[in-house]
Design an enzyme around this catalytic site. Structure first.
Site: not given
Ligand SMILES: Nc1ncnc2c1ncn2[C@@H]1O[C@H](COP(=O)(O)OP(=O)(O)OP(=O)(O)O)[C@@H](O)[C@H]1O
Length: 358
Positions: A79-82, A84-86, A202
């Protein structure tokens, strides 16, 4: 006791002291050796790999690890978030890691970045995702975490996958309660037991991950402080995520432990209502989860907010967790409980139950 007896006594004492001191020195040396990180400088990329010593990393060499990491492709993306990418990284078919590729490299940072990461690597708790190491290069950074096989609470709660029969499997109450308590313990550890104390900044359901035993593990702590989120990621604002941010944050811009408590209150509401904090239906009506719940309570219609999947579970437990959520969501931060108190209140639910059952 004769002279010979006294002499034998002193010799025994000396021998025992000698052996004990040797054991203590060996233990201290072993601990020091354990604390030493394995550092590998990659001459090709100009990057540096740091692996924190732990039983899981013991058998790995940094060179082999780096080689595997550099071969990650799009099909390994989780997945990816604010930030970067995992990626999913499996080594020797047995060791599983989640590698988070941060969008910016070490050229943008000072030495404080590495110091923070090392401090994050020292944090070991059953309700916190372990950071095993990092890779720092001029163009990008990688953070190496334990892979959490059951994904995030956000996915589990809101994207219930249809089974082969087409039935959806909503999360049951015992699992929701266990996740709430585990996450509260993880945050409480950061707030009260870490030196210096850590504010997460967060807390949200996508940062609460589930291990193989469905035990909650808090992730991404420290990231909000380490780097400004990617501007392209709309859900993240300064530090934190819309729908979870405490009201005072918009005035002061200051992250506090009580701000984390508020965000945790939103997570509790998610568990109780089964709704996302920024559900599309709320947005259409110009409201959000917390405002909607408070309005329903004002009209004394509490029963309308609880997820209909929970009706056949003990309502007394559900109601107590609901009350704890509302305490966390107090507008005045000083009226909110500390995370330590939240843990105690959540634990109390089960211990009261045990007493009643006796
Ligand atoms: N250690 C991990 N094990 C398994 N999955 C993970 C792990 N870390 C992150 N993920 C998954 O990768 C995805 C992206 O995570 P990431 O933390 O980058 O973004 P996010 O939490 O969704 O959003 P944000 O970056 O705004 O906090 C999420 O679906 C998350 O569940």
């Amino acid at each position: 006791m004769g002279n010979a007896g006294v002499l034998a006594f002193y010799i025994t004492i000396c021998c025992v002291s000698f052996v004990i001191s040797k054991i203590i020195i060996s233990v201290l040396l072993y601990k020091r050796w354990q604390r030493k990180n394995i550092v590998f400088q990659d001459s090709i990329s100009g990057g540096k790999m740091v692996m924190f010593r732990s039983p899981k990393m013991q058998a790995l060499t940094s060179k082999a690890f780096l080689k595997k990491t550099m071969r990650l492709t799009n099909k390994d993306i989780i997945g990816s978030g604010g930030y970067g990418t995992v990626y999913r990284l499996i080594i020797n078919d047995s060791l599983a890691f989640a590698v988070k590729r941060l969008n910016r490299g070490s050229a943008d940072r000072d030495r404080g970045f590495e110091r923070e990461l090392k401090a994050m690597g020292d944090i070991k708790h059953r309700n916190i995702v372990t950071l095993h190491g990092y890779y720092s290069a001029p163009q990008f950074n990688l953070l190496i975490y334990d892979l959490m096989p059951n994904g995030s609470l956000d996915t589990l709660l809101h994207d219930t996958v249809a089974g082969t029969s087409g039935d959806k499997k909503p999360l049951d109450w015992p699992s929701r309660y266990k996740i709430a308590l585990g996450a509260a313990r993880g945050i409480s550890y950061l707030h009260h037991d870490c030196i210096p104390h850590i504010i997460h900044r967060d807390i949200k359901s996508s940062n609460i991950l589930l291990d193989q035993n469905m035990e909650a593990r808090v992730s991404d702590f420290g990231l909000a402080t380490l780097m400004e989120p990617d501007n392209t990621h709309v859900s993240t604002f300064v530090a934190g995520t819309f729908g979870y941010l405490a009201p005072e944050y918009f005035d002061t811009g200051k992250a506090t432990a009580k701000g984390d408590v508020y965000s945790f209150g939103v997570v509790l509401l998610e568990l109780l209502t089964g709704k996302r904090p920024m559900d599309e239906a709320f947005l259409e009506e110009g409201t959000k989860l917390v405002t909607w719940v408070k309005a329903v309570i004002y009209e004394k219609k509490e029963e309308h907010v609880i997820d209909s999947n929970l009706v056949c579970y003990p309502m007394d437990e559900v109601n107590i967790v609901f009350r704890i959520a509302l305490m966390c969501l107090e507008s005045d931060p000083s009226k909110r409980p500390t995370m330590n108190e939240v843990v105690k209140m959540l634990e109390q639910i089960k211990s009261d139950k045990l007493l009643l059952d006796c």
